[in-house]
Design a protein around this motif. Structure first.
Motif, PDB file in Angstrom:
ATOM      1  N   LEU A 105      30.120  26.923  49.558  1.00  0.00           N
ATOM      2  CA  LEU A 105      30.196  25.460  49.916  1.00  0.00           C
ATOM      3  C   LEU A 105      30.044  24.563  48.493  1.00  0.00           C
ATOM      4  O   LEU A 105      30.333  23.326  48.510  1.00  0.00           O
ATOM      5  CB  LEU A 105      29.300  24.967  50.805  1.00  0.00           C
ATOM      6  N   ILE A 106      29.723  25.282  47.615  1.00  0.00           N
ATOM      7  CA  ILE A 106      29.409  24.372  46.144  1.00  0.00           C
ATOM      8  C   ILE A 106      30.931  24.524  45.343  1.00  0.00           C
ATOM      9  O   ILE A 106      31.367  25.507  45.078  1.00  0.00           O
ATOM     10  CB  ILE A 106      28.431  25.032  45.429  1.00  0.00           C
ATOM     11  N   LYS A 108      34.793  24.248  44.829  1.00  0.00           N
ATOM     12  CA  LYS A 108      36.023  24.814  45.544  1.00  0.00           C
ATOM     13  C   LYS A 108      36.233  26.263  44.896  1.00  0.00           C
ATOM     14  O   LYS A 108      36.982  26.526  43.952  1.00  0.00           O
ATOM     15  CB  LYS A 108      37.330  23.948  45.179  1.00  0.00           C
ATOM     16  N   ALA A 270      23.829  23.626  47.931  1.00  0.00           N
ATOM     17  CA  ALA A 270      25.231  23.352  48.610  1.00  0.00           C
ATOM     18  C   ALA A 270      25.447  22.173  49.468  1.00  0.00           C
ATOM     19  O   ALA A 270      26.164  21.515  49.484  1.00  0.00           O
ATOM     20  CB  ALA A 270      25.481  24.684  49.713  1.00  0.00           C
ATOM     21  N   LEU A 271      24.112  21.809  50.155  1.00  0.00           N
ATOM     22  CA  LEU A 271      24.182  20.423  50.816  1.00  0.00           C
ATOM     23  C   LEU A 271      24.118  19.254  49.945  1.00  0.00           C
ATOM     24  O   LEU A 271      24.836  18.287  50.368  1.00  0.00           O
ATOM     25  CB  LEU A 271      22.803  20.425  51.766  1.00  0.00           C
ATOM     26  N   SER A 273      25.318  19.123  46.916  1.00  0.00           N
ATOM     27  CA  SER A 273      26.565  19.009  46.080  1.00  0.00           C
ATOM     28  C   SER A 273      27.588  18.224  47.162  1.00  0.00           C
ATOM     29  O   SER A 273      28.928  18.034  46.463  1.00  0.00           O
ATOM     30  CB  SER A 273      27.062  20.591  45.778  1.00  0.00           C
ATOM     31  N   ASN A 274      27.482  18.319  48.370  1.00  0.00           N
ATOM     32  CA  ASN A 274      28.676  18.033  49.351  1.00  0.00           C
ATOM     33  C   ASN A 274      28.302  16.534  49.705  1.00  0.00           C
ATOM     34  O   ASN A 274      29.261  15.947  50.208  1.00  0.00           O
ATOM     35  CB  ASN A 274      28.840  18.764  50.552  1.00  0.00           C
ATOM     36  N   GLN A 277      30.248  13.302  49.049  1.00  0.00           N
ATOM     37  CA  GLN A 277      31.674  13.277  49.704  1.00  0.00           C
ATOM     38  C   GLN A 277      31.336  12.488  50.940  1.00  0.00           C
ATOM     39  O   GLN A 277      32.385  12.158  51.827  1.00  0.00           O
ATOM     40  CB  GLN A 277      32.312  14.720  49.994  1.00  0.00           C
ATOM     41  N   TRP A 281      32.019  14.557  55.784  1.00  0.00           N
ATOM     42  CA  TRP A 281      32.564  15.621  55.006  1.00  0.00           C
ATOM     43  C   TRP A 281      31.424  16.778  55.038  1.00  0.00           C
ATOM     44  O   TRP A 281      31.956  18.053  55.317  1.00  0.00           O
ATOM     45  CB  TRP A 281      32.999  15.137  53.671  1.00  0.00           C
ATOM     46  N   THR A 282      30.140  16.492  54.772  1.00  0.00           N
ATOM     47  CA  THR A 282      29.238  17.496  54.510  1.00  0.00           C
ATOM     48  C   THR A 282      28.820  18.208  55.874  1.00  0.00           C
ATOM     49  O   THR A 282      28.951  19.680  55.953  1.00  0.00           O
ATOM     50  CB  THR A 282      27.822  16.900  54.424  1.00  0.00           C
ATOM     51  N   ARG A 285      31.849  20.503  56.639  1.00  0.00           N
ATOM     52  CA  ARG A 285      32.134  21.890  55.831  1.00  0.00           C
ATOM     53  C   ARG A 285      30.999  22.891  56.407  1.00  0.00           C
ATOM     54  O   ARG A 285      31.149  23.934  56.564  1.00  0.00           O
ATOM     55  CB  ARG A 285      31.800  21.648  54.462  1.00  0.00           C
ATOM     56  N   HIS A 289      31.619  26.466  58.250  1.00  0.00           N
ATOM     57  CA  HIS A 289      30.915  27.591  57.459  1.00  0.00           C
ATOM     58  C   HIS A 289      30.116  28.401  58.668  1.00  0.00           C
ATOM     59  O   HIS A 289      30.113  29.601  58.604  1.00  0.00           O
ATOM     60  CB  HIS A 289      29.958  27.160  56.529  1.00  0.00           C
TER      61      HIS A 289
END
Length: 436
Positions: A105-106, A108, A270-271, A273-274, A277, A281-282, A285, A289
């Motif tokens: 999730l980090i 693309k 990962a959390l 980094s999202n 957005q 969005w987070t 994703r 996942h």
């Protein structure tokens, strides 16, 4: 993307809850071991029918043997069995594997994260190996698909390309602190000296890459074999993650093991980094996942949990039948380590995952001090080369499912490589034993 069923999505949620509860337990405020094991096993139970037939059979045998040994220990030898805790074997490892999966999730990962130059020849093979090896130290098996899919755009993957993918990833088990192999080792022998392992394992891994390049150049015409090289920018993320782990390990949370740090750090990064957005969005994703990627991990999760149950059952039975003072070897030195390495690696040829041999060996040894570091090197070496050659290993089953190559064909092409690297491992075992 294949649509998942409600049952599979529920299993994904249970596995995620297992990870969350495990992380909560790191605070030390409450004991979560029982809850984590029950959640993970419940997820496996829901996904049982979806596990590939061979993996399901192997896991089923391990579960039956482990449970059977506990029953024999209790009712034949009168041992005290902690039944509520019987499912706790390897839950630390599984929780870490689930945490590591969130690395996808980090950014693309399937696109820009793998962008790099393409080339052919022996240099291409070497750079493919290097890219898979170093990026794979963090991203694990997902790296093989990321790089392999890029190469497959030019046409079906050739044997040299598949071997570079196989060996590049499996050899990272020799030293990467982010691999499941290291997690198992640290769980079994918590007093292992990682610095010693890395000082021997890392050079040995580099020899693996050199040997792979020279061997494939001798055996195949590589003129038209496309290679793949990750750009330096692509390596910033795994290097950054490694530095973060070291920061937490030595300064911020020194009381936690590396396995525990990885378990909460990678999902946390990962959390974060999202979040730029937006929360919606987070959450989207994370939900995707949870409902797709986590159920897809059913094979490896079931195998690790089943092997953990086997370890608990075997150690309990051995202790009950032979007494708590009995061990396979009175001392664990170079000769015993070499015999153990050969036995575990040969068992991989028969289709047993190295975790089985490693777990069984640990359960019937009583290691002290530096013996734990020697055992750790044996475990990592047998894992690195047992998985590369084993027809039923995770990497070869994944290559078979993704690119259609037979696991037994991969085994045949890896026999010479595994034999040569095993000889070097035996020499390295003598070095580690002398170093103690």
């Amino acid at each position: 993307m294949q649509e998942t069923t409600p049952r599979q999505r529920l299993a994904g949620v249970l596995i995620l809850l297992g990870l969350i509860v495990q992380i909560a337990g790191f605070t030390g405020e409450l004991s979560t071991a029982h809850a984590v094991s029950y959640l993970l096993w419940a997820g496996v139970a829901l996904l049982w029918r979806d596990i590939p037939r061979r993996s399901r059979f192997q896991a089923g045998v391990l579960i039956g043997l482990g449970a059977g040994m506990l029953v024999v220990a209790r009712f034949v030898y009168g041992a005290e069995v902690d039944w509520p805790a019987m499912l706790q074997g390897n839950v630390f490892v599984v929780a870490m594997l689930v945490g590591v999966s969130f690395i996808s999730l980090i950014g693309k990962q399937g696109n820009k994260g793998a962008s790099g130059s393409r080339l052919t020849g022996a240099g291409g093979v070497l750079r493919t190996w290097l890219g898979v090896h170093f990026l794979g130290t963090i991203l694990n098996l997902s790296t093989v698909f990321m790089v392999g899919d890029k190469l497959a755009r030019r046409g079906p993957l050739t044997i040299p390309q598949l071997l570079a993918l196989n060996r590049g990833l499996s050899s990272a088990a020799l030293w990467s602190p982010f691999f499941a192999s290291m997690a198992v080792v640290i769980a079994l022998v918590p007093d292992v000296q990682y610095a010693r392992i890395a000082m021997v394992g890392f050079p040995l891994a580099m020899v693996s890459g050199l040997l792979t390049t020279l061997e494939l150049r001798r055996r195949f015409d590589l003129a038209d074999v496309a290679g793949f090289s990750l750009s330096p920018r692509s390596l910033l993320m795994p290097v950054g993650m490694a530095l973060l782990v070291m920061l937490f390990h030595f300064w911020l949370t020194p009381s936690l093991t590396i396995v525990s740090i990885i378990t909460f750090l990678l999902p946390g990064v990962a959390l974060l980094s999202n979040l730029p957005q937006g929360p919606r969005w987070t959450l989207r994703r994370i939900r995707q996942h949870t409902t797709t990627r986590l159920p897809a991990m059913r094979g490896e999760i079931s195998l690790f949990l089943a092997a953990g149950l086997l370890t608990i059952g075997l150690s309990t039975l051995v202790s009950a039948a032979a007494g708590s003072d009995w061990t396979l070897f009175a001392t664990f030195g170079a000769p015993q380590a070499m015999i153990s390495f050969v036995a575990i690696t040969l068992s991989a040829l028969a289709g047993l995952h190295p975790i089985i041999g490693v777990s069984v060996l640990a359960s019937i040894l009583n290691m002290q001090g530096d013996e734990q570091t020697l055992f750790a090197f044996v475990a990592l070496g047998s894992w690195a080369f047992g998985t590369s050659v084993g027809p039923l290993s995770g990497i070869n089953l994944s290559l078979q499912g993704r690119y259609g190559v037979s696991g037994y064909r991969m085994m045949k092409n890896n026999l010479g490589y595994a034999a040569a690297m095993s000889a070097l491992v035996l020499a390295a075992i003598a070095l580690v034993a002398w170093w103690q």
